[in-house]
Design a protein around this motif. Sequence first.
Motif, PDB file in Angstrom:
ATOM      1  N   TRP A  98      62.660  16.363  31.384  1.00 30.59           N
ATOM      2  CA  TRP A  98      63.120  16.556  30.003  1.00 30.59           C
ATOM      3  C   TRP A  98      64.625  16.337  29.984  1.00 30.59           C
ATOM      4  O   TRP A  98      65.383  17.099  30.568  1.00 30.59           O
ATOM      5  N   THR A  99      65.043  15.272  29.327  1.00 37.33           N
ATOM      6  CA  THR A  99      66.459  14.930  29.318  1.00 37.33           C
ATOM      7  C   THR A  99      66.809  14.278  27.997  1.00 37.33           C
ATOM      8  O   THR A  99      65.940  13.750  27.292  1.00 37.33           O
ATOM      9  N   MET A 100      68.081  14.329  27.645  1.00 38.85           N
ATOM     10  CA  MET A 100      68.588  13.685  26.434  1.00 38.85           C
ATOM     11  C   MET A 100      69.340  12.399  26.756  1.00 38.85           C
ATOM     12  O   MET A 100      69.957  11.806  25.880  1.00 38.85           O
ATOM     13  N   GLN A 101      69.311  11.960  28.010  1.00 38.49           N
ATOM     14  CA  GLN A 101      69.990  10.743  28.415  1.00 38.49           C
ATOM     15  C   GLN A 101      68.980   9.621  28.598  1.00 38.49           C
ATOM     16  O   GLN A 101      67.805   9.863  28.863  1.00 38.49           O
ATOM     17  N   ASN A 102      69.469   8.399  28.464  1.00 38.80           N
ATOM     18  CA  ASN A 102      68.605   7.244  28.647  1.00 38.80           C
ATOM     19  C   ASN A 102      69.035   6.472  29.894  1.00 38.80           C
ATOM     20  O   ASN A 102      69.993   6.837  30.580  1.00 38.80           O
ATOM     21  N   ASP A 103      68.320   5.402  30.154  1.00 37.77           N
ATOM     22  CA  ASP A 103      68.628   4.522  31.287  1.00 37.77           C
ATOM     23  C   ASP A 103      68.597   5.281  32.616  1.00 37.77           C
ATOM     24  O   ASP A 103      69.491   5.145  33.463  1.00 37.77           O
ATOM     25  N   ILE A 104      67.581   6.107  32.809  1.00 38.29           N
ATOM     26  CA  ILE A 104      67.406   6.816  34.077  1.00 38.29           C
ATOM     27  C   ILE A 104      66.331   6.079  34.875  1.00 38.29           C
ATOM     28  O   ILE A 104      65.213   5.884  34.391  1.00 38.29           O
ATOM     29  N   LEU A 105      66.679   5.665  36.077  1.00 32.24           N
ATOM     30  CA  LEU A 105      65.762   4.898  36.919  1.00 32.24           C
ATOM     31  C   LEU A 105      65.564   5.618  38.251  1.00 32.24           C
ATOM     32  O   LEU A 105      66.466   6.300  38.747  1.00 32.24           O
ATOM     33  N   PHE A 106      64.381   5.454  38.818  1.00 32.82           N
ATOM     34  CA  PHE A 106      64.062   6.015  40.121  1.00 32.82           C
ATOM     35  C   PHE A 106      63.482   4.890  40.983  1.00 32.82           C
ATOM     36  O   PHE A 106      62.543   4.201  40.566  1.00 32.82           O
ATOM     37  N   ASP A 107      64.044   4.702  42.137  1.00 31.14           N
ATOM     38  CA  ASP A 107      63.476   3.748  43.086  1.00 31.14           C
ATOM     39  C   ASP A 107      63.907   4.151  44.494  1.00 31.14           C
ATOM     40  O   ASP A 107      64.666   5.108  44.689  1.00 31.14           O
ATOM     41  N   ASN A 108      63.400   3.424  45.479  1.00 35.51           N
ATOM     42  CA  ASN A 108      63.727   3.691  46.883  1.00 35.51           C
ATOM     43  C   ASN A 108      63.394   5.136  47.255  1.00 35.51           C
ATOM     44  O   ASN A 108      64.218   5.874  47.804  1.00 35.51           O
ATOM     45  N   ILE A 109      62.186   5.555  46.927  1.00 35.11           N
ATOM     46  CA  ILE A 109      61.755   6.933  47.191  1.00 35.11           C
ATOM     47  C   ILE A 109      61.069   6.974  48.560  1.00 35.11           C
ATOM     48  O   ILE A 109      60.183   6.159  48.846  1.00 35.11           O
ATOM     49  N   TYR A 110      61.484   7.918  49.359  1.00 35.68           N
ATOM     50  CA  TYR A 110      60.916   8.074  50.704  1.00 35.68           C
ATOM     51  C   TYR A 110      60.289   9.456  50.815  1.00 35.68           C
ATOM     52  O   TYR A 110      60.917  10.466  50.483  1.00 35.68           O
ATOM     53  N   ILE A 111      59.061   9.511  51.279  1.00 35.39           N
ATOM     54  CA  ILE A 111      58.369  10.776  51.518  1.00 35.39           C
ATOM     55  C   ILE A 111      57.904  10.764  52.973  1.00 35.39           C
ATOM     56  O   ILE A 111      57.090   9.922  53.367  1.00 35.39           O
ATOM     57  N   GLY A 112      58.421  11.653  53.742  1.00 34.62           N
ATOM     58  CA  GLY A 112      58.061  11.697  55.155  1.00 34.62           C
ATOM     59  C   GLY A 112      58.759  12.841  55.851  1.00 34.62           C
ATOM     60  O   GLY A 112      59.324  13.739  55.212  1.00 34.62           O
ATOM     61  N   HIS A 113      58.759  12.795  57.180  1.00 33.76           N
ATOM     62  CA  HIS A 113      59.328  13.874  57.984  1.00 33.76           C
ATOM     63  C   HIS A 113      60.525  13.416  58.812  1.00 33.76           C
ATOM     64  O   HIS A 113      61.196  14.248  59.414  1.00 33.76           O
ATOM     65  N   SER A 114      60.778  12.130  58.824  1.00 37.08           N
ATOM     66  CA  SER A 114      61.817  11.600  59.707  1.00 37.08           C
ATOM     67  C   SER A 114      63.097  11.353  58.918  1.00 37.08           C
ATOM     68  O   SER A 114      63.105  10.579  57.948  1.00 37.08           O
ATOM     69  N   VAL A 115      64.172  12.008  59.331  1.00 37.38           N
ATOM     70  CA  VAL A 115      65.469  11.780  58.703  1.00 37.38           C
ATOM     71  C   VAL A 115      65.987  10.391  59.059  1.00 37.38           C
ATOM     72  O   VAL A 115      66.625   9.714  58.240  1.00 37.38           O
ATOM     73  N   GLU A 116      65.704   9.935  60.267  1.00 37.52           N
ATOM     74  CA  GLU A 116      66.160   8.612  60.684  1.00 37.52           C
ATOM     75  C   GLU A 116      65.512   7.520  59.832  1.00 37.52           C
ATOM     76  O   GLU A 116      66.180   6.562  59.414  1.00 37.52           O
ATOM     77  N   ASP A 117      64.217   7.669  59.547  1.00 38.79           N
ATOM     78  CA  ASP A 117      63.550   6.673  58.706  1.00 38.79           C
ATOM     79  C   ASP A 117      64.111   6.681  57.288  1.00 38.79           C
ATOM     80  O   ASP A 117      64.246   5.628  56.648  1.00 38.79           O
ATOM     81  N   ALA A 118      64.458   7.869  56.792  1.00 43.35           N
ATOM     82  CA  ALA A 118      65.028   7.955  55.446  1.00 43.35           C
ATOM     83  C   ALA A 118      66.390   7.264  55.394  1.00 43.35           C
ATOM     84  O   ALA A 118      66.698   6.533  54.442  1.00 43.35           O
ATOM     85  N   LYS A 119      67.220   7.479  56.404  1.00 44.70           N
ATOM     86  CA  LYS A 119      68.533   6.828  56.437  1.00 44.70           C
ATOM     87  C   LYS A 119      68.389   5.311  56.604  1.00 44.70           C
ATOM     88  O   LYS A 119      69.176   4.538  56.042  1.00 44.70           O
ATOM     89  N   LYS A 120      67.399   4.903  57.353  1.00 43.49           N
ATOM     90  CA  LYS A 120      67.168   3.469  57.528  1.00 43.49           C
ATOM     91  C   LYS A 120      66.780   2.815  56.203  1.00 43.49           C
ATOM     92  O   LYS A 120      67.275   1.733  55.850  1.00 43.49           O
ATOM     93  N   LEU A 121      65.906   3.487  55.445  1.00 46.87           N
ATOM     94  CA  LEU A 121      65.531   2.964  54.130  1.00 46.87           C
ATOM     95  C   LEU A 121      66.728   2.942  53.185  1.00 46.87           C
ATOM     96  O   LEU A 121      66.898   2.012  52.395  1.00 46.87           O
ATOM     97  N   GLN A 122      67.588   3.946  53.285  1.00 47.79           N
ATOM     98  CA  GLN A 122      68.788   3.977  52.451  1.00 47.79           C
ATOM     99  C   GLN A 122      69.698   2.796  52.767  1.00 47.79           C
ATOM    100  O   GLN A 122      70.251   2.157  51.861  1.00 47.79           O
ATOM    101  N   ALA A 123      69.866   2.513  54.051  1.00 49.80           N
ATOM    102  CA  ALA A 123      70.736   1.397  54.436  1.00 49.80           C
ATOM    103  C   ALA A 123      70.161   0.054  54.003  1.00 49.80           C
ATOM    104  O   ALA A 123      70.914  -0.878  53.686  1.00 49.80           O
ATOM    105  N   GLU A 124      68.840  -0.045  53.955  1.00 46.76           N
ATOM    106  CA  GLU A 124      68.210  -1.315  53.597  1.00 46.76           C
ATOM    107  C   GLU A 124      68.116  -1.523  52.085  1.00 46.76           C
ATOM    108  O   GLU A 124      67.984  -2.663  51.637  1.00 46.76           O
ATOM    109  N   THR A 125      68.183  -0.453  51.310  1.00 47.67           N
ATOM    110  CA  THR A 125      67.975  -0.579  49.863  1.00 47.67           C
ATOM    111  C   THR A 125      69.152  -0.031  49.061  1.00 47.67           C
ATOM    112  O   THR A 125      69.882  -0.776  48.409  1.00 47.67           O
ATOM    113  N   PHE A 126      69.371   1.261  49.117  1.00 46.36           N
ATOM    114  CA  PHE A 126      70.354   1.904  48.250  1.00 46.36           C
ATOM    115  C   PHE A 126      71.771   1.426  48.545  1.00 46.36           C
ATOM    116  O   PHE A 126      72.535   1.116  47.618  1.00 46.36           O
TER     117      PHE A 126
END
Length: 256
Positions: A98-126
Amino acid sequence: MIPDPEAQKPEDWDDEEDGDWIAPTVPNPKCEDVSGCGPWERPMKKNPEYKGKWYAPMIENPAYKGPWAPRKIANPDYFEDLTPSNLEPMGGIGFEIWTMQNDILFDNIYIGHSVEDAKKLQAETFDIKRPIEEELEKASRPDPKDVKGTPMVDSFMKNPVVYVRQQTDLFLRIAKVDFVEACKMVPEIAGGIAALLVTLVALVYGAMSLGKPAAAPAPKAKKEEKKAEKKEEKDEAKASGADVPAGTKRTKTATN
């Protein structure tokens, strides 16, 4: 109270119809000088030893088991997830915000247990997309100071010509990147363009309507017009005397 000794039975009193006559009572004059008359009765007072109505004493019920409640049994559907971290395969993720702002996007979502894999995905995308998005955001919101030439005019009343020219230039620069954002930031120019388009469409439609030839009158209408013209000619001829035969003398008749 005693019967009134001076009272007399009315003359119209009928014992058979009215019953036995009873004289009215009056205060006993002999009781006026004493404390009272009639049989004496002992006065009443509260009994200091009275304890109220007797009731049987209450004791605990040896057969009482408390308020009734349905008995409980083991839940056949109960289960315990001993490995909550083991996630099932996912086909999609939903967000409820619930928000009053527009243009909110979500992408590059990682669900897992490995912090290293999350950082790797961040470096490749975000980390790659973020600088590009920042550059696009800067380009879509140019600084008014960057406009060369005449200083920026912040009001239409100060200098209408310069204000319209500067706002149009700003609209075009933003529209090259994002047309919707340009309409949001410079709504005056967007509204003017829309009004101009509507006016042009109306002018074109009006010109096309005027260029069409007028529809030819129906044959029946032509006949009716000719009949009306002939009738008018006859009426005019009668009024002017053109239809009077030769040698006929027109006379005036007087009326009384």
